[in-house]
Each structure stands twice: as C-alpha cells, then as structure tokens.
Design a protein around this motif. Structure first.
Motif, PDB file in Angstrom:
ATOM      1  N   LYS A  98      -0.280   1.928 -13.448  1.00 21.13           N
ATOM      2  CA  LYS A  98       1.040   2.537 -13.237  1.00 21.13           C
ATOM      3  C   LYS A  98       0.939   3.975 -12.733  1.00 21.13           C
ATOM      4  CE  LYS A  98       4.198   0.000 -16.286  1.00 21.13           C
ATOM      5  NZ  LYS A  98       5.069   0.130 -17.487  1.00 21.13           N
ATOM      6  N   LEU A  99      -0.149   4.650 -13.062  1.00 23.16           N
ATOM      7  CA  LEU A  99      -0.332   6.030 -12.590  1.00 23.16           C
ATOM      8  C   LEU A  99      -0.356   6.091 -11.059  1.00 23.16           C
ATOM      9  CD1 LEU A  99      -3.065   7.278 -15.099  1.00 23.16           C
ATOM     10  CD2 LEU A  99      -0.638   7.900 -15.069  1.00 23.16           C
ATOM     11  N   GLY A 100      -0.726   4.988 -10.418  1.00 22.39           N
ATOM     12  CA  GLY A 100      -0.749   4.953  -8.968  1.00 22.39           C
ATOM     13  C   GLY A 100       0.635   5.090  -8.340  1.00 22.39           C
ATOM     14  N   ARG A 101       1.676   4.851  -9.122  1.00 21.36           N
ATOM     15  CA  ARG A 101       3.039   4.959  -8.593  1.00 21.36           C
ATOM     16  C   ARG A 101       3.585   6.376  -8.665  1.00 21.36           C
ATOM     17  NH1 ARG A 101       4.137   2.117  -5.006  1.00 21.36           N
ATOM     18  NH2 ARG A 101       6.373   2.412  -5.333  1.00 21.36           N
ATOM     19  N   GLU A 120       2.058  -5.018 -10.103  1.00 18.99           N
ATOM     20  CA  GLU A 120       1.647  -6.411 -10.319  1.00 18.99           C
ATOM     21  C   GLU A 120       0.794  -6.913  -9.164  1.00 18.99           C
ATOM     22  OE1 GLU A 120       3.687 -10.822 -10.935  1.00 18.99           O
ATOM     23  OE2 GLU A 120       4.737  -9.023 -11.631  1.00 18.99           O
ATOM     24  N   GLU A 121       1.195  -6.580  -7.937  1.00 19.42           N
ATOM     25  CA  GLU A 121       0.437  -6.994  -6.765  1.00 19.42           C
ATOM     26  C   GLU A 121      -0.965  -6.393  -6.786  1.00 19.42           C
ATOM     27  OE1 GLU A 121      -0.108  -8.929  -3.001  1.00 19.42           O
ATOM     28  OE2 GLU A 121       1.334  -9.180  -4.644  1.00 19.42           O
ATOM     29  N   ALA A 122      -1.066  -5.111  -7.179  1.00 20.09           N
ATOM     30  CA  ALA A 122      -2.368  -4.445  -7.241  1.00 20.09           C
ATOM     31  C   ALA A 122      -3.278  -5.114  -8.267  1.00 20.09           C
ATOM     32  CB  ALA A 122      -2.181  -2.969  -7.575  1.00 20.09           C
ATOM     33  N   LEU A 123      -2.731  -5.448  -9.425  1.00 26.84           N
ATOM     34  CA  LEU A 123      -3.522  -6.119 -10.462  1.00 26.84           C
ATOM     35  C   LEU A 123      -3.966  -7.504 -10.009  1.00 26.84           C
ATOM     36  CD1 LEU A 123      -1.465  -5.036 -13.595  1.00 26.84           C
ATOM     37  CD2 LEU A 123      -3.889  -4.554 -13.219  1.00 26.84           C
ATOM     38  N   ILE A 149      -9.466   0.750  -8.502  1.00 25.33           N
ATOM     39  CA  ILE A 149      -9.026   0.317  -7.182  1.00 25.33           C
ATOM     40  C   ILE A 149      -7.587  -0.199  -7.243  1.00 25.33           C
ATOM     41  CG2 ILE A 149      -9.424  -1.386  -5.348  1.00 25.33           C
ATOM     42  CD1 ILE A 149     -12.423  -1.079  -5.918  1.00 25.33           C
ATOM     43  N   ALA A 150      -7.255  -0.891  -8.331  1.00 25.95           N
ATOM     44  CA  ALA A 150      -5.868  -1.343  -8.501  1.00 25.95           C
ATOM     45  C   ALA A 150      -4.914  -0.154  -8.574  1.00 25.95           C
ATOM     46  CB  ALA A 150      -5.743  -2.197  -9.759  1.00 25.95           C
ATOM     47  N   GLN A 155      -0.573   2.709  -5.179  1.00 27.04           N
ATOM     48  CA  GLN A 155       0.000   3.769  -4.338  1.00 27.04           C
ATOM     49  C   GLN A 155       0.526   3.219  -3.019  1.00 27.04           C
ATOM     50  OE1 GLN A 155      -3.557   6.797  -5.434  1.00 27.04           O
ATOM     51  NE2 GLN A 155      -2.286   7.507  -3.758  1.00 27.04           N
ATOM     52  N   THR A 156       0.187   1.970  -2.703  1.00 23.96           N
ATOM     53  CA  THR A 156       0.463   1.356  -1.401  1.00 23.96           C
ATOM     54  C   THR A 156       0.016   2.279  -0.269  1.00 23.96           C
ATOM     55  OG1 THR A 156       2.777   2.138  -1.416  1.00 23.96           O
ATOM     56  CG2 THR A 156       2.347  -0.083  -2.248  1.00 23.96           C
TER      57      THR A 156
END
Length: 254
Positions: A98-101, A120-123, A149-150, A155-156
């Motif tokens: 979630k930190l990636g967001r 969810e897509e990253a995971l 990496i997830a 972060q897309t």
C-alpha cells in the motif's frame, strides 16, 4: 526512448563517480547495468530518479528533462527498488505494498477503488496475494524482494529502476525475480553482478568501469571474452546456450 542519459557526470567530494555516461532504454525494454564494485552503477540509478543531483549532462524521461519534473510527478512515474529494505515496524505484506500508492494520494485522501485495484494487481503479478495478511518479518529474502517489487508496481510506474535486486538471494529466487521483471513490460534498468543472469533476462546491456560506459548493446555484442577479461579481470569462455539461446559464460582458472 523512455530513458535517455546524455553525457552525465557526478562527483562526490573530490571523487568522480559517474563520468560522461550516455545510454538509452527503449520503452518497455530491460537494460542490464553491469560493472565491478565501485563502477558507478548505484550512483547512476540514483541520478536517474533524482536522489542525486546531476552535475553535468541531461537525463530525460520520454521527452522531459528529469530536472524539470516535479517531485510529485517523478514519484508517480519512477519506482526504485533498492538492494535491501528493512523495518522493525510490524507491517503486513499488504501494508508494505500500500505504501506504493503514496505518490498518488493527497495527505488526507480516502482510499479509492483505483488504489485497491493497483495494490491487488501488484500482489497478483508477484504471486503474493495469498500472503497479503502475513507479517513482513516472517518472509524469506526472496519473498521480501517480491513484495518490494509489488510495492513499486503499485505506484503504476512507467519506469522501474532496480539496484541489485537479486543480491543475497538463492539461485531459485534470483531466477524468479529476474524472470518477473523481464515479463512486466515496464521500461527497466537493473543493476546486476551476475553476467549470465544479465544475458538471460536483459534486452540490452551497458557495462560501467570507473564511472564510464565501456560497452553497450545486445548481450551477444557486449559480453565478449576480451571485455570480461579487461573489465572484470577473469578469463572466460562464451558460447550460445542450447537451452535459452542467449550467450552463456564459463569462467576459467588462470
């Protein structure tokens, strides 16, 4: 080109770390960054994502000079995965990803459906969705790197930078991580030590020595017996692998 580095230099104190480096990566391709310890690989990655300041030369992302891109936009666009990241805080896999967001959300912004989908897509892409509620500290080294990496994928990003992502991992996890990166379809630069892994999974290579690019091109063009001897100080025999079709390096005793 998605990433272009044009005659970039960087000095730390009185030491020239990156010296007139030029290289480029096409959109959606993977560039392997090779070189001995101290050759400038990590510094170059940090210059690209502006964790270090370019002293001369220009780095562009697409058509934009990285120096002109706002910090917020750069954080949304470029994801950086370091060799190792640790924390003593009790976080779950989901918490970490979630930190990636963070770059996409305001200070008091509510969690949105777009955020949920990206996480969810990253995971899913790193095969860690079923481990989402597991605590970070209970994961193996390879699993932690997949979660890193997830987080980056959440972060897309349009560009992904990885600094020795397989460092300290066993061979199974090295293969899994690099296979994953090679299939993402995201413009990526990966700093690596293992020449055979670089040949297997990278579309192109750039070799640094003492802060300068001494070779760049396809793995077959770059990884020659002469270059390996000059840059890495070892004798090698190179042949085409009958398994994956890329060049395979066998190291020889002097």
């Amino acid at each position: 080109m998605s990433i272009t580095v044009d005659t970039v230099s960087y000095t730390a104190g009185n030491t020239l770390i990156v010296n007139g480096v030029s290289l480029s990566v096409e959109k959606g391709r993977v560039l392997g960054l090779l070189g001995p310890n101290g050759s400038g690989k990590s510094s170059l990655l940090r210059l690209i994502c502006r964790l270090r300041k370019v002293q001369s030369g220009v780095i562009t992302l697409g058509e934009n000079d990285v120096a002109s891109i706002s910090r917020a936009e750069l954080a949304r666009r470029v994801a950086f995965v370091e060799q190792q990241s640790n924390t003593d805080t009790q976080l779950t896999v989901l918490d970490v990803v979630k930190l990636g967001r963070t770059p996409h959300r305001g200070l008091w912004a509510n969690w949105t459906a777009d955020d949920e989908f990206a996480v969810e897509e990253a995971l899913l892409r790193v095969d860690m969705l079923e481990r989402a509620e597991q605590f970070w500290q209970t994961l193996s080294g390879g699993e932690r790197q997949r979660v890193h990496i997830a987080r980056a994928l959440a972060q897309t990003p349009s560009e992904l930078l990885l600094d020795e992502p397989t460092n300290h991992l066993d061979i199974q996890h090295q293969l899994e991580i690099l296979s994953l990166v090679s299939k993402l379809g995201i413009t990526s630069i990966v700093a690596l030590h293992d020449l055979n892994l670089a040949a297997m999974f990278c579309d192109s290579l750039a070799v640094l020595q003492k802060g300068e690019v001494v070779a760049a091109g396809t793995p077959e063009d770059v990884l020659t017996e002469d270059l390996i001897g000059r840059v890495f100080g070892v004798r090698a025999h190179i042949q085409k692998s009958p398994v994956h079709g890329r060049c395979n390096i066998q190291y020889l005793m002097r």
